[in-house]
Write a protein that holds these residues in place. Sequence first.
Motif, PDB file in Angstrom:
ATOM      1  N   VAL A 107      -2.140  26.891 -27.245  1.00 58.67           N
ATOM      2  CA  VAL A 107      -1.919  27.425 -28.588  1.00 58.67           C
ATOM      3  C   VAL A 107      -3.113  27.028 -29.442  1.00 58.67           C
ATOM      4  O   VAL A 107      -3.431  25.843 -29.579  1.00 58.67           O
ATOM      5  CB  VAL A 107      -0.616  26.893 -29.216  1.00 58.67           C
ATOM      6  N   TYR A 108      -3.782  28.022 -29.989  1.00 62.06           N
ATOM      7  CA  TYR A 108      -4.889  27.816 -30.921  1.00 62.06           C
ATOM      8  C   TYR A 108      -4.368  27.885 -32.345  1.00 62.06           C
ATOM      9  O   TYR A 108      -3.485  28.700 -32.659  1.00 62.06           O
ATOM     10  CB  TYR A 108      -5.955  28.896 -30.738  1.00 62.06           C
ATOM     11  N   VAL A 109      -4.923  27.046 -33.223  1.00 63.37           N
ATOM     12  CA  VAL A 109      -4.513  27.016 -34.623  1.00 63.37           C
ATOM     13  C   VAL A 109      -5.753  26.963 -35.501  1.00 63.37           C
ATOM     14  O   VAL A 109      -6.637  26.128 -35.291  1.00 63.37           O
ATOM     15  CB  VAL A 109      -3.622  25.786 -34.936  1.00 63.37           C
ATOM     16  N   ASP A 110      -5.819  27.845 -36.480  1.00 61.38           N
ATOM     17  CA  ASP A 110      -6.906  27.820 -37.459  1.00 61.38           C
ATOM     18  C   ASP A 110      -6.438  28.613 -38.679  1.00 61.38           C
ATOM     19  O   ASP A 110      -5.622  29.519 -38.535  1.00 61.38           O
ATOM     20  CB  ASP A 110      -8.191  28.435 -36.895  1.00 61.38           C
ATOM     21  N   ASN A 111      -6.932  28.264 -39.848  1.00 65.10           N
ATOM     22  CA  ASN A 111      -6.554  29.014 -41.055  1.00 65.10           C
ATOM     23  C   ASN A 111      -7.746  29.740 -41.662  1.00 65.10           C
ATOM     24  O   ASN A 111      -7.705  30.190 -42.800  1.00 65.10           O
ATOM     25  CB  ASN A 111      -5.927  28.084 -42.103  1.00 65.10           C
ATOM     26  N   ASP A 112      -8.811  29.859 -40.885  1.00 65.16           N
ATOM     27  CA  ASP A 112     -10.032  30.496 -41.348  1.00 65.16           C
ATOM     28  C   ASP A 112      -9.938  31.996 -41.088  1.00 65.16           C
ATOM     29  O   ASP A 112      -9.759  32.414 -39.933  1.00 65.16           O
ATOM     30  CB  ASP A 112     -11.219  29.894 -40.594  1.00 65.16           C
ATOM     31  N   PRO A 113     -10.059  32.838 -42.118  1.00 64.26           N
ATOM     32  CA  PRO A 113      -9.974  34.285 -41.882  1.00 64.26           C
ATOM     33  C   PRO A 113     -11.049  34.800 -40.937  1.00 64.26           C
ATOM     34  O   PRO A 113     -10.852  35.793 -40.248  1.00 64.26           O
ATOM     35  CB  PRO A 113     -10.138  34.884 -43.287  1.00 64.26           C
ATOM     36  N   ILE A 114     -12.193  34.115 -40.886  1.00 65.16           N
ATOM     37  CA  ILE A 114     -13.248  34.513 -39.964  1.00 65.16           C
ATOM     38  C   ILE A 114     -12.781  34.346 -38.525  1.00 65.16           C
ATOM     39  O   ILE A 114     -12.975  35.207 -37.671  1.00 65.16           O
ATOM     40  CB  ILE A 114     -14.519  33.674 -40.205  1.00 65.16           C
ATOM     41  N   VAL A 115     -12.135  33.212 -38.252  1.00 68.11           N
ATOM     42  CA  VAL A 115     -11.632  32.959 -36.903  1.00 68.11           C
ATOM     43  C   VAL A 115     -10.493  33.910 -36.578  1.00 68.11           C
ATOM     44  O   VAL A 115     -10.416  34.474 -35.480  1.00 68.11           O
ATOM     45  CB  VAL A 115     -11.187  31.493 -36.771  1.00 68.11           C
ATOM     46  N   LEU A 116      -9.596  34.119 -37.542  1.00 65.09           N
ATOM     47  CA  LEU A 116      -8.464  35.021 -37.319  1.00 65.09           C
ATOM     48  C   LEU A 116      -8.942  36.424 -36.974  1.00 65.09           C
ATOM     49  O   LEU A 116      -8.375  37.101 -36.113  1.00 65.09           O
ATOM     50  CB  LEU A 116      -7.568  35.054 -38.564  1.00 65.09           C
ATOM     51  N   ALA A 117     -10.011  36.852 -37.633  1.00 68.67           N
ATOM     52  CA  ALA A 117     -10.520  38.197 -37.393  1.00 68.67           C
ATOM     53  C   ALA A 117     -11.037  38.374 -35.969  1.00 68.67           C
ATOM     54  O   ALA A 117     -11.096  39.489 -35.452  1.00 68.67           O
ATOM     55  CB  ALA A 117     -11.632  38.513 -38.388  1.00 68.67           C
TER      56      ALA A 117
END
Length: 272
Positions: A107-117
């Motif tokens: 499970v990967y977790v990040d709150n950065d919209p760049i990473v989410l994109a």
Amino acid sequence: MTEIPAASTEARKRIKTDQPHTARIWNYWLGGKDNYEVDQAAGDQIRTLHPGIGDYALADRQFLGRAVQYLAGERGIRQFLDIGTGLPTADNTHEVAQRIAPESRIVYVDNDPIVLAHAEALLTSTPEGRTDYLDEDLRNVDTILEQAAKTLDFSQPVALMLLGVVIFIEDDDEASGIVRRLMDRLPSGSHLALSHTITRPDMPDVDAAVAFWNEHGTPKLTQRTPEHIAGFFDGLELLEPGVVSCNRWRSDDSETDLPAEVAMFGGVGLKA
């Protein structure tokens, strides 16, 4: 495998291309293409202040690969909770783990919209295993664990990966508390792999580079001493060789040449 095209589209709307960003600069230093001119300019300026800073990105990436290989190969870990994922590059956590054990779950977790994109690149998996991605902040411990439990079995050991992410928590007590709360919820046999930028009297150019970043970029960074970083492993069995420069953690001669030490230190600990 989870599909998030709608989330990716929305995330791209939140990306600021007129301000340098750590994830994109890190990507630039690693030779990636997911960055803009503003990130390249800031990255070059930081390198002027501290010519070796680009080595941190490579050393940290090598540390991730060696840590996951060690945890999956020698420790038998089959579950990974990777918080502060960053932009996808070669040999992401699931790729290293599933080469060794195809049934591994990540499970990967990040709150950065760049990473989410770009998260779809993280959501590939072997048929036997599974990967998932959570758009969450490191501070939201309860939510992360609740959502991750849909993919991971928290009655079995988990490797908590916190590589280059605790640096974004400025308050020392809050940072330590977050790490402790996460590990408290994991069962015996779980591991913590953590890396962090250091500050040390013999590396003043690092302080200058971080100060430049904190004035011009986002999000802000917090440096800590090697001794403070070792404190994140309190209550755990800190495995050999301890908290050291990332390029010296269980390294071998086959890897890319780097300085004897970089100002990115890391370690791995076991919850007994």
